[in-house]
Design a protein around this motif. Structure first.
Motif, PDB file in Angstrom:
ATOM      1  N   UNK A  45     103.206  71.180  90.622  1.00 27.23           N
ATOM      2  CA  UNK A  45     104.560  71.556  90.248  1.00 27.23           C
ATOM      3  C   UNK A  45     104.702  71.661  88.737  1.00 27.23           C
ATOM      4  N   UNK A  46     105.589  72.557  88.309  1.00 28.55           N
ATOM      5  CA  UNK A  46     105.910  72.698  86.891  1.00 28.55           C
ATOM      6  C   UNK A  46     107.327  73.222  86.772  1.00 28.55           C
ATOM      7  N   UNK A  47     108.138  72.543  85.992  1.00 30.36           N
ATOM      8  CA  UNK A  47     109.537  72.944  85.781  1.00 30.36           C
ATOM      9  C   UNK A  47     110.299  73.109  87.092  1.00 30.36           C
ATOM     10  N   UNK A  48     110.055  72.218  88.037  1.00 28.19           N
ATOM     11  CA  UNK A  48     110.782  72.243  89.300  1.00 28.19           C
ATOM     12  C   UNK A  48     110.407  73.374  90.237  1.00 28.19           C
ATOM     13  N   UNK A  49     109.251  73.983  90.011  1.00 30.25           N
ATOM     14  CA  UNK A  49     108.808  75.090  90.858  1.00 30.25           C
ATOM     15  C   UNK A  49     107.344  74.889  91.218  1.00 30.25           C
ATOM     16  N   UNK A  50     106.932  75.526  92.288  1.00 27.66           N
ATOM     17  CA  UNK A  50     105.542  75.444  92.699  1.00 27.66           C
ATOM     18  C   UNK A  50     104.683  76.281  91.759  1.00 27.66           C
ATOM     19  N   UNK A  51     103.684  75.670  91.155  1.00 25.81           N
ATOM     20  CA  UNK A  51     102.781  76.382  90.260  1.00 25.81           C
ATOM     21  C   UNK A  51     101.520  76.834  90.988  1.00 25.81           C
TER      22      UNK A  51
END
Length: 69
Positions: A45-51
């Protein structure tokens, strides 16, 4: 490096389309009220999104007998 403590919480997302869409929905919903999400079981995850997605795959195989068995 400073010590850290994390809480692990299980989320269940659903989607009629795909596993990826279900996972993304769960993470994006959680990110609205939780901060600093990092890793989920099979997601980065990164910044509340799936990376990135990860897949754990179990395989089985049969040994072949050598020689003239």
């Amino acid at each position: 490096m400073a010590d850290s403590v994390y809480r692990v919480t299980e989320l269940v997302g659903t989607s009629p389309e795909s596993w990826e869409q279900a996972a993304a929905s769960a993470v994006e919903t959680a990110a609205k009220t939780l901060r600093d999400l990092r890793i989920a079981e099979d997601l980065q995850l990164e910044d509340g999104r799936v990376r990135a997605y990860r897949a754990r795959v179990k395989v089985s195989f049969k040994y072949e007998r050598g020689g003239d068995a």
